[in-house]
Design a protein around this motif. Structure first.
Motif, mmCIF file in Angstrom:
data_model
loop_
_atom_site.group_PDB
_atom_site.id
_atom_site.type_symbol
_atom_site.label_atom_id
_atom_site.label_comp_id
_atom_site.label_asym_id
_atom_site.label_seq_id
_atom_site.Cartn_x
_atom_site.Cartn_y
_atom_site.Cartn_z
ATOM 1 N N GLY A 1 -8.874 -2.219 9.130
ATOM 2 C CA GLY A 1 -8.321 -0.874 9.183
ATOM 3 C C GLY A 1 -9.132 0.100 8.346
ATOM 4 N N THR A 2 -8.656 1.327 8.271
ATOM 5 C CA THR A 2 -9.381 2.384 7.570
ATOM 6 C C THR A 2 -8.663 2.872 6.321
ATOM 7 O OG1 THR A 2 -8.300 4.059 8.960
ATOM 8 C CG2 THR A 2 -10.416 3.190 9.727
ATOM 9 N N THR A 3 -7.503 2.313 6.032
ATOM 10 C CA THR A 3 -6.725 2.793 4.899
ATOM 11 C C THR A 3 -7.377 2.423 3.580
ATOM 12 O OG1 THR A 3 -4.656 2.653 6.134
ATOM 13 C CG2 THR A 3 -4.483 2.659 3.746
ATOM 14 N N VAL A 4 -7.372 3.364 2.647
ATOM 15 C CA VAL A 4 -7.731 3.100 1.255
ATOM 16 C C VAL A 4 -6.433 3.162 0.451
ATOM 17 C CG1 VAL A 4 -9.004 3.901 -0.759
ATOM 18 C CG2 VAL A 4 -10.055 4.028 1.517
ATOM 19 N N SER A 5 -6.088 2.074 -0.197
ATOM 20 C CA SER A 5 -4.843 2.014 -0.961
ATOM 21 C C SER A 5 -5.090 2.556 -2.366
ATOM 22 C CB SER A 5 -4.338 0.573 -1.050
ATOM 23 O OG SER A 5 -4.089 0.046 0.233
ATOM 24 N N VAL A 6 -4.189 3.397 -2.836
ATOM 25 C CA VAL A 6 -4.277 3.982 -4.175
ATOM 26 C C VAL A 6 -2.989 3.614 -4.919
ATOM 27 C CG1 VAL A 6 -4.594 6.086 -5.524
ATOM 28 C CG2 VAL A 6 -5.650 5.882 -3.256
ATOM 29 N N PHE A 7 -3.138 2.796 -5.975
ATOM 30 C CA PHE A 7 -1.991 2.282 -6.709
ATOM 31 C C PHE A 7 -1.899 2.927 -8.086
ATOM 32 C CE2 PHE A 7 -3.117 -1.144 -3.789
ATOM 33 C CZ PHE A 7 -1.883 -1.509 -3.274
ATOM 34 N N ASP A 8 -0.680 3.168 -8.526
ATOM 35 C CA ASP A 8 -0.419 3.621 -9.884
ATOM 36 C C ASP A 8 -0.406 2.396 -10.796
ATOM 37 O OD1 ASP A 8 0.819 5.897 -11.708
ATOM 38 O OD2 ASP A 8 1.987 4.059 -12.008
ATOM 39 N N THR A 9 -1.184 2.442 -11.879
ATOM 40 C CA THR A 9 -1.324 1.283 -12.759
ATOM 41 C C THR A 9 0.006 0.866 -13.371
ATOM 42 O OG1 THR A 9 -3.623 1.792 -13.252
ATOM 43 C CG2 THR A 9 -2.451 0.421 -14.831
ATOM 44 N N ALA A 10 0.817 1.826 -13.799
ATOM 45 C CA ALA A 10 2.105 1.481 -14.408
ATOM 46 C C ALA A 10 2.989 0.743 -13.408
ATOM 47 C CB ALA A 10 2.800 2.735 -14.922
ATOM 48 N N TRP A 11 2.959 1.161 -12.141
ATOM 49 C CA TRP A 11 3.739 0.468 -11.100
ATOM 50 C C TRP A 11 3.232 -0.957 -10.930
ATOM 51 C CZ3 TRP A 11 2.957 -1.976 -6.479
ATOM 52 C CH2 TRP A 11 4.066 -2.145 -5.654
ATOM 53 N N LEU A 12 1.923 -1.150 -10.888
ATOM 54 C CA LEU A 12 1.363 -2.496 -10.761
ATOM 55 C C LEU A 12 1.768 -3.369 -11.940
ATOM 56 C CD1 LEU A 12 -2.250 -1.697 -9.496
ATOM 57 C CD2 LEU A 12 -0.407 -2.750 -8.177
ATOM 58 N N ALA A 13 1.693 -2.807 -13.150
ATOM 59 C CA ALA A 13 2.065 -3.589 -14.331
ATOM 60 C C ALA A 13 3.535 -3.986 -14.279
ATOM 61 C CB ALA A 13 1.767 -2.797 -15.599
ATOM 62 N N ASP A 14 4.391 -3.081 -13.820
ATOM 63 C CA ASP A 14 5.818 -3.389 -13.723
ATOM 64 C C ASP A 14 6.070 -4.605 -12.844
ATOM 65 O OD1 ASP A 14 6.612 -1.385 -15.414
ATOM 66 O OD2 ASP A 14 7.095 0.044 -13.818
ATOM 67 N N CYS B 1 0.836 -1.198 0.000
ATOM 68 C CA CYS B 1 0.000 0.000 0.000
ATOM 69 C C CYS B 1 0.877 1.256 0.000
ATOM 70 C CB CYS B 1 -0.911 -0.003 1.227
ATOM 71 S SG CYS B 1 -1.801 1.548 1.488
ATOM 72 N N PRO B 2 0.754 2.121 -1.014
ATOM 73 C CA PRO B 2 1.587 3.340 -1.039
ATOM 74 C C PRO B 2 1.292 4.280 0.118
ATOM 75 C CG PRO B 2 0.631 2.888 -3.207
ATOM 76 C CD PRO B 2 -0.060 1.984 -2.233
ATOM 77 N N GLN B 3 0.090 4.190 0.696
ATOM 78 C CA GLN B 3 -0.264 5.085 1.792
ATOM 79 C C GLN B 3 0.310 4.608 3.132
ATOM 80 O OE1 GLN B 3 -2.473 4.389 -0.830
ATOM 81 N NE2 GLN B 3 -1.801 6.418 -1.497
ATOM 82 N N SER B 4 0.959 3.447 3.167
ATOM 83 C CA SER B 4 1.554 2.923 4.400
ATOM 84 C C SER B 4 3.074 3.053 4.362
ATOM 85 C CB SER B 4 1.139 1.458 4.601
ATOM 86 O OG SER B 4 -0.255 1.346 4.741
ATOM 87 N N THR B 5 3.545 4.188 3.859
ATOM 88 C CA THR B 5 4.975 4.462 3.820
ATOM 89 C C THR B 5 5.257 5.813 4.459
ATOM 90 O OG1 THR B 5 4.811 5.465 1.623
ATOM 91 C CG2 THR B 5 5.323 3.116 1.718
ATOM 92 N N GLU B 6 6.453 5.965 5.011
ATOM 93 C CA GLU B 6 6.893 7.246 5.553
ATOM 94 C C GLU B 6 7.199 8.156 4.370
ATOM 95 O OE1 GLU B 6 8.791 10.501 7.129
ATOM 96 O OE2 GLU B 6 9.885 9.137 5.801
ATOM 97 N N PRO B 7 6.605 9.369 4.303
ATOM 98 C CA PRO B 7 6.666 10.167 3.076
ATOM 99 C C PRO B 7 8.061 10.615 2.665
ATOM 100 C CG PRO B 7 5.698 11.442 4.871
ATOM 101 C CD PRO B 7 5.803 10.028 5.350
#
Length: 589
Positions: A241-254, A197-203
């Protein structure tokens, strides 16, 4: 969809605000997000992605899904022209990762429409992007508009297929081998998505910051999927939990399509959803370690004794070889004292954190979460190196009494793994088999870093003896796509080991005092820290200065001192005749 249209104060531009598009960055020029300026002339439209230079690398992948604002030249901003320009921008793919797009309106409008989405049942279709400006009525406007022909992957369907899996259908860009775009469906384990999940990282550092592995332990149900921003973004709402994960499609494809690694099998693979009640014993079966030997002690030695003679130096190194860690007390509280201790063994090992020493102090924009007041779960350092440092030395220079928390923690991996092998033989075998991606990819620092290395969490020799242990949750990259069976088994084993680490009765917890030097074998021991804060509200004063030593040079110094100080007592009187250093040596004698 448009939310509002306002005339800017300058009177020369019109501001159109969107809803339904996602931005994951933190910087920009309007409302905390980047902008796209669209200048409409009589013959062409020009689009510029506006992002600060210093953040361009960080936000490169997000820009293509990050358009919240569009500005138009007011002189050409008649409603029909605005509608035409919007269609041109969408067709040109302004969020395609390019800094500037210039395209004749006629050419943009002449592009063929994208193919309709598949008719198969979908939890989330690509949303409409209607042109519904006030005063503009456009009959027959297309929905599901996306860049065409696609120069980036898009998701055309996302389906929750089971309690543990989702099906993602990608429309991949055309290549030399495939001149037209092609659909590709991937079955993804939900634990993989939740763990990444990109939202579970230290910015600032980009490191993962999960409290524990229970959030992504199988089963990890996804409640709702959404495909947004013309198929370039996937959103996942989770049952836990309450997190909504938002993924970049190009990253997922990679990582799911292009980096698929089929063919990996486990000693005892578990089908998704199958019971683990009768887990087979992995092979090879090692000789059990006697319970009496599964103990953990933390020795403390005075600085004067360690630095005063070869006998004292050997006593310290032998404690590290035998127990995995040792605390030296009473060292001078002067900077670079830690290098005096290190050079008694060898020269400090240079790393990405410095040529010899590094300072652990709370910082505003840390390049590592260690340089923040956050808690550090038990882990090892620099595991993304092919040869991680052997010894780590941390010298406490300052630790104010007003600082609350910040206690240090240590756990002997040898004791931990022997108990884990006995209690969870199938999970142990899985962790010995599945290569894991460890990474440090950080461009927003003085010296950019891009380091990736794959290895199993545990390595054993043919006789079942552990030769290497690697545990660093903040530095885990996406697990290669081995398929859902292997992925499910891996995350079940991972969660079990995480729980064993968190609940181990062998963890040592203590508060460092100025003059203490905590030393440990980074290949064998796990170290961590409790979160800390200042009771008086100022920046907490906690300053450690550290350095690393090469594992082989440590082993060499220990062996030299052992064999030059007199006859070796195999009973353990003057150092054991055989000590396991955990330097990946298959025999390690």
């Amino acid at each position: 969809r448009f939310e509002q249209i306002n005339l800017c104060e300058s009177g020369s531009e019109i501001l159109c605000r969107f809803t339904g598009l996602n931005w994951r960055g933190e910087t920009g020029t309007h409302g905390g997000v980047p902008t796209v300026r669209v200048r409409v002339g009589a013959e062409r439209v020009a689009c510029d992605a506006d992002c600060p230079v210093e953040d361009s690398k960080r936000h490169r992948l997000s820009l293509r899904t990050a358009v919240h604002f569009i500005f138009f030249d007011r002189q050409a901003a008649t409603p029909p022209k605005i509608a035409m320009a919007l269609r041109a921008v969408l067709r040109a793919g302004v969020w395609g990762g390019r800094r500037t797009v210039v395209m004749p309106i006629a050419r943009a409008l002449s592009m063929p429409p994208p193919p309709p989405p598949p008719a198969a049942p979908m939890v989330a279709d690509i949303p409409s992007i209607p042109v519904d400006l006030p005063g503009v009525t456009e009959k027959g406007s297309e929905t599901n508009v996306r860049p065409s022909p696609p120069d980036l992957p898009v998701i055309t369907a996302a389906v929750v297929s089971s309690n543990e899996t989702v099906n993602l259908t990608f429309d991949l860009p055309a290549t030399a081998g495939a001149p037209s775009s092609t659909p590709h469906t991937v079955v993804v384990h939900t634990s993989w998505l939740r763990h990444n999940c990109p939202q579970s990282t230290e910015p600032n550092s980009g490191q993962k910051v999960f409290e524990d592995a229970s959030l992504f332990a199988p089963p990890c149900p996804a409640v709702e999927l959404g495909v947004e921003s013309c198929g370039t973004t996937l959103t996942v709402r989770w049952d836990r939990g309450t997190t909504v994960s938002v993924f970049d499609t190009a990253w997922l494809a990679d990582h799911l399509v292009h980096a698929a690694v089929p063919g990996l099998t486990l000693p005892s693979a578990r089908p998704v959803g199958a019971s683990t009640a009768t887990a087979p014993t992995p092979t090879p079966t090692p000789t059990p370690t006697p319970p009496a030997e599964l103990s953990s002690r933390l020795q403390r030695l005075p600085w004067a004794r360690v630095m005063g003679s070869d006998d004292g130096l050997f006593e310290w190194l032998d404690a590290l070889a035998t127990d995995g860690f040792c605390v030296i007390t009473g060292a001078p509280t002067e900077e670079r004292t830690v290098t005096r201790l290190a050079t008694a063994v060898s020269r400090p090992q240079p790393t990405i954190y410095g040529p010899d020493t590094f300072d652990v102090i709370s910082q505003g924009r840390p390049i590592n979460i260690a340089y923040s007041p956050l808690a550090l779960p038990l882990h090892q350092d620099l595991v993304y190196y092919e040869s991680p440092p052997g010894l780590q030395l941390l010298h406490c220079l300052d630790f104010a009494e007003t600082v609350r928390g910040g206690e240090s923690t240590l756990l002997d991996g040898r004791v931990l793994l022997e108990e884990f092998r006995t209690e969870h033989p199938e999970h142990f075998a899985t962790l010995c088999t599945v290569p894991v991606r460890f990474e440090k990819i950080h461009y927003e620092r003085e010296h950019p870093v891009h380091m990736v290395y794959h290895r199993p969490i545990v390595s054993v020799n043919p006789w079942g003896r552990v030769t290497q242990f690697t545990w660093a949750p903040p530095f885990e990259g996406p697990l290669p796509n081995y398929g859902v069976v292997v992925t499910a088994a891996y995350y079940a084993a991972y969660a079990a080991l995480d729980e064993a680490i968190a609940s181990s009765p062998h963890t040592h917890e203590f508060r460092l005092r100025p003059g203490d030097v905590v030393t440990f074998n980074n290949r064998r021991a796990l170290h961590g820290r409790r979160a800390f804060s200042s009771a008086d509200g100022v920046i907490p004063r906690r300053h450690l200065q550290g350095c690393y030593l090469n594992i082989d040079e440590f082993k060499s110094k220990h062996q030299v001192l052992k064999h030059t100080r007199g006859p070796v007592d195999c009973g353990g009187g003057r150092g054991s005749s055989q000590v396991q250093i955990w330097n990946q040596d298959w025999l390690d004698v």
